[in-house]
Write a protein that holds these residues in place. Structure first.
Motif, PDB file in Angstrom:
ATOM      1  N   THR A 193      78.836 155.093 104.196  1.00 36.33           N
ATOM      2  CA  THR A 193      77.624 155.758 103.711  1.00 36.33           C
ATOM      3  C   THR A 193      76.693 156.129 104.858  1.00 36.33           C
ATOM      4  O   THR A 193      76.292 157.294 105.005  1.00 36.33           O
ATOM      5  CB  THR A 193      76.887 154.851 102.710  1.00 36.33           C
ATOM      6  N   CYS A 194      76.310 155.142 105.677  1.00 32.70           N
ATOM      7  CA  CYS A 194      75.403 155.462 106.781  1.00 32.70           C
ATOM      8  C   CYS A 194      76.108 156.270 107.862  1.00 32.70           C
ATOM      9  O   CYS A 194      75.492 157.090 108.547  1.00 32.70           O
ATOM     10  CB  CYS A 194      74.810 154.184 107.380  1.00 32.70           C
ATOM     11  N   VAL A 252      70.189 151.880 104.707  1.00 33.99           N
ATOM     12  CA  VAL A 252      71.493 151.487 104.155  1.00 33.99           C
ATOM     13  C   VAL A 252      72.253 150.638 105.165  1.00 33.99           C
ATOM     14  O   VAL A 252      72.842 149.600 104.813  1.00 33.99           O
ATOM     15  CB  VAL A 252      72.304 152.739 103.761  1.00 33.99           C
ATOM     16  N   SER A 253      72.236 151.056 106.434  1.00 33.91           N
ATOM     17  CA  SER A 253      72.953 150.293 107.456  1.00 33.91           C
ATOM     18  C   SER A 253      72.328 148.929 107.677  1.00 33.91           C
ATOM     19  O   SER A 253      73.028 147.920 107.811  1.00 33.91           O
ATOM     20  CB  SER A 253      72.991 151.079 108.775  1.00 33.91           C
ATOM     21  N   PHE A 272      69.406 156.474 105.298  1.00 24.92           N
ATOM     22  CA  PHE A 272      70.693 156.004 105.796  1.00 24.92           C
ATOM     23  C   PHE A 272      70.527 154.870 106.804  1.00 24.92           C
ATOM     24  O   PHE A 272      71.394 154.003 106.916  1.00 24.92           O
ATOM     25  CB  PHE A 272      71.466 157.160 106.416  1.00 24.92           C
ATOM     26  N   SER A 273      69.435 154.872 107.537  1.00 24.18           N
ATOM     27  CA  SER A 273      69.163 153.757 108.435  1.00 24.18           C
ATOM     28  C   SER A 273      68.926 152.476 107.643  1.00 24.18           C
ATOM     29  O   SER A 273      69.400 151.394 108.023  1.00 24.18           O
ATOM     30  CB  SER A 273      67.951 154.067 109.317  1.00 24.18           C
ATOM     31  N   SER A 292      65.820 161.429 105.078  1.00 24.05           N
ATOM     32  CA  SER A 292      67.241 161.084 104.923  1.00 24.05           C
ATOM     33  C   SER A 292      67.709 160.154 106.032  1.00 24.05           C
ATOM     34  O   SER A 292      68.506 159.241 105.790  1.00 24.05           O
ATOM     35  CB  SER A 292      68.090 162.357 104.907  1.00 24.05           C
ATOM     36  N   SER A 293      67.202 160.367 107.253  1.00 25.62           N
ATOM     37  CA  SER A 293      67.558 159.449 108.341  1.00 25.62           C
ATOM     38  C   SER A 293      67.004 158.055 108.069  1.00 25.62           C
ATOM     39  O   SER A 293      67.657 157.051 108.361  1.00 25.62           O
ATOM     40  CB  SER A 293      67.030 159.979 109.674  1.00 25.62           C
ATOM     41  N   SER A 297      79.082 150.391 103.067  1.00 21.21           N
ATOM     42  CA  SER A 297      77.860 150.673 103.836  1.00 21.21           C
ATOM     43  C   SER A 297      78.184 151.456 105.095  1.00 21.21           C
ATOM     44  O   SER A 297      77.428 152.351 105.495  1.00 21.21           O
ATOM     45  CB  SER A 297      77.148 149.367 104.196  1.00 21.21           C
ATOM     46  N   PHE A 354      74.706 159.545 110.208  1.00 23.50           N
ATOM     47  CA  PHE A 354      74.428 159.320 111.618  1.00 23.50           C
ATOM     48  C   PHE A 354      75.632 159.565 112.527  1.00 23.50           C
ATOM     49  O   PHE A 354      75.454 159.863 113.708  1.00 23.50           O
ATOM     50  CB  PHE A 354      73.923 157.887 111.838  1.00 23.50           C
ATOM     51  N   ASN A 386      72.324 155.118 115.881  1.00 21.65           N
ATOM     52  CA  ASN A 386      70.886 155.177 115.608  1.00 21.65           C
ATOM     53  C   ASN A 386      70.040 154.498 116.680  1.00 21.65           C
ATOM     54  O   ASN A 386      68.815 154.603 116.654  1.00 21.65           O
ATOM     55  CB  ASN A 386      70.578 154.558 114.240  1.00 21.65           C
TER      56      ASN A 386
END
Length: 534
Positions: free
Chosen positions: A485-486, A179-180, A176-177, A172-173, A482, A490, A347
């Motif tokens: 979402t991320c 996505v960013s 989302f990483s 999941s990390s 975005s 985080f 992150n």
């Protein structure tokens, strides 16, 4: 890079002539140095980097004053770093590194976000979101130290997520990483298309001595401000009229082939797709200073424009008129979505602070950096909003990229677009490299498994950018989606959950702390949901 320390017995030695500084000519390393490198690599591969059960013994390691970096090319570079494993960056350097890393494309959408939220509520939200994201970032920094009996000095935040949440946290990390990263690359493509279009239009008109007036409402005078979206609900395309005598056919042909959304986004492919396929884009990292120059110039541009335009404010707390917006608007979540990405550094903050010479100052330096970032956003957002000429134009005319409110023939805006275009074209391959490393290494164990794998990934990323620039060139919308979402993972969820779990395991969790951190998680969830409702 091996930061090695506290050895007691060292039979292996690298001759000083084999250790070179960055400024020296490259020299080949002897067989003895290469052998030592292989020994250390052998020990490092016996287990994962985060596991300290097997480490290279002292007799394999060089002396503390002989720490160096081995290059794959067979050269060794002298490392100017402390023997305690941390870098030598002073606090002031660390602060501005964090400031420079956070100051991205979001600054162009802050005035639009304030307009969507309302002037007063916009200022309040910038302050509150800055404080909230700073606290969550503080929790990220402290997350490694809350893990007992394990050496976490080499861990990043995804490693911490994996420790607490297992493979779910790891994947999941990663999601989302990505996505960013991909979200940032899409925004970059839209903005590069915008800046390239306006730059090309300015140069063409200047070379051919053409006076062009955009068919959009605007102010008169030398400091013209325009309202591009007044005639339609979407960003404008080529809408201009030529008032000089000359080759009308040539101008119309140029307008047809130099279109902001139909042609220019595709022209960028020829330049950027080959750069994305480079194995290492380290060359482009040398241009990182352009980010600082661009932000400083934007602040200068905003100040000069405001000095010429003056202040145009009228306080209507809940009702709007033809020229002004209310101080509080229901659309405020659009600003919180933008601010989530604007204050996003969670992150990579551990890596940035790892290079701080005085580790005890990490929290202080992080707080100062956040203060400077918030101050910069406030200054640009408030000044652009307050100086926007209302009347004759409505505050609703403030664009998602505030540079679009200045015509393409504006000299100061032209210089800003040139700066930002070149900066983004050098940063874009770096973002693509980070996305490639994270994704391909996770699936294939290699950041460059083959040209085919890398090409397919890069075509997908570039395709997303071209599609957005063609059909949805709204950077404010892309940033807020975005960012929310991320940021959910985080910024809001993972830091809070990790703190609650660690405190619970230590028997130190209190009801107030539990309630506060659950509330933070709910705020992040509401922030994401609201982006799709408003």
């Amino acid at each position: 890079l091996y930061f090695l320390f506290f050895p007691s017995f060292r039979p292996f030695h690298v001759e000083p002539t084999n250790i070179v500084s960055v400024n020296d000519d490259i020299q080949r390393v002897t067989d003895e140095a290469s052998a030592m490198n292989k020994r250390i690599h052998y020990y490092s591969r016996l287990t994962s980097p985060s596991d300290r059960a097997l480490i290279a013994p002292d007799h394999v390691l060089p002396a503390p004053d002989e720490i160096y970096v081995y290059s794959p090319l067979g050269t060794a570079f002298k490392v100017d770093s402390c023997t305690d494993g941390y870098g030598k960056n002073s606090s002031i350097v660390t602060i501005f590194m964090i400031w420079n890393t956070m100051m991205g494309t979001s600054i162009l959408s802050i005035p639009w976000g304030i307009k969507q939220a309302g002037f007063t509520s916009g200022i309040i939200l910038i302050l509150l979101m800055g404080i909230l994201t700073l606290y969550c970032c503080y929790r990220v920094v402290k997350s490694r130290k809350m893990i007992p009996l394990i050496d976490t000095s080499n861990w990043e935040f995804p490693d911490v997520c994996k420790y607490y949440f297992g493979s779910f946290g790891q994947w999941s990390s990663l999601l989302f990483s990505m996505v960013s990263l991909v979200g940032a690359m899409v925004v970059y493509w839209v903005l590069m298309s915008n800046f390239l279009f306006n730059t090309g239009k300015f140069i063409y008109n200047f070379v051919h001595d053409i006076n062009v007036t955009d068919i959009v409402p605007g102010t008169n005078g030398s400091n013209k401000v325009i309202c591009p979206s007044a005639a339609s609900g979407h960003p404008p395309q080529n809408r201009s009229v030529m008032f000089s005598s000359g080759n009308d056919t040539g101008f119309e042909l140029f307008e047809e082939w130099w279109n902001k959304s139909k042609t220019v986004p595709f022209y960028l492919i020829a330049v950027l797709l080959p750069l994305l396929n480079l194995k290492s884009p380290s060359f482009f990292a040398k241009f990182n200073v352009l980010g600082t120059v661009s932000v400083v110039y934007l602040v200068f541009l905003v100040t000069v424009k405001a000095a010429h335009l003056g202040i145009h404010l009228e306080y209507n707390w809940f009702t709007e008129n033809d020229f002004f917006v209310p101080e509080f608007r229901i659309l405020f979540p659009q600003l919180t979505g933008v601010l989530t990405l604007a204050f996003f550094i969670h992150n990579c903050v551990i890596t940035l602070l790892q290079n701080n010479r005085n580790q005890e100052n990490n929290v202080r330096d992080l707080s100062i950096a956040y203060f400077l970032v918030g101050l910069t956003y406030l200054y640009v957002g408030v000044i652009i909003f307050a100086s926007f000429p209302s009347p004759p134009l409505s505050k609703e005319c403030i664009e998602q990229n505030f540079l679009d409110n200045f015509p393409s023939d504006d000299i100061m805006s032209f210089v800003a677009r040139i700066f930002l275009l070149f900066q983004m074209m050098t940063v874009y391959p770096l973002l693509g490299y980070l996305a490639r490393v994270q994704l391909l290494r996770q699936f294939f164990g290699n950041a460059y498994p083959s040209v085919f794998h890398v090409l397919v990934l890069n075509i997908a990323i570039v395709g997303a950018g071209v599609a957005m620039a063609r059909f949805y060139p709204n950077i404010g919308g892309i940033i807020r989606y975005s960012g929310a979402t991320c940021g959910l993972a985080f910024v809001f969820v993972y830091p809070s959950l990790i703190y609650v779990i660690s405190q619970h395991r230590a028997g130190q969790l209190t009801w107030p702390a539990l309630i506060v951190h659950i509330f933070i998680i709910l705020l992040g969830l509401a922030n994401l949901i609201a982006q799709f409702l408003l």
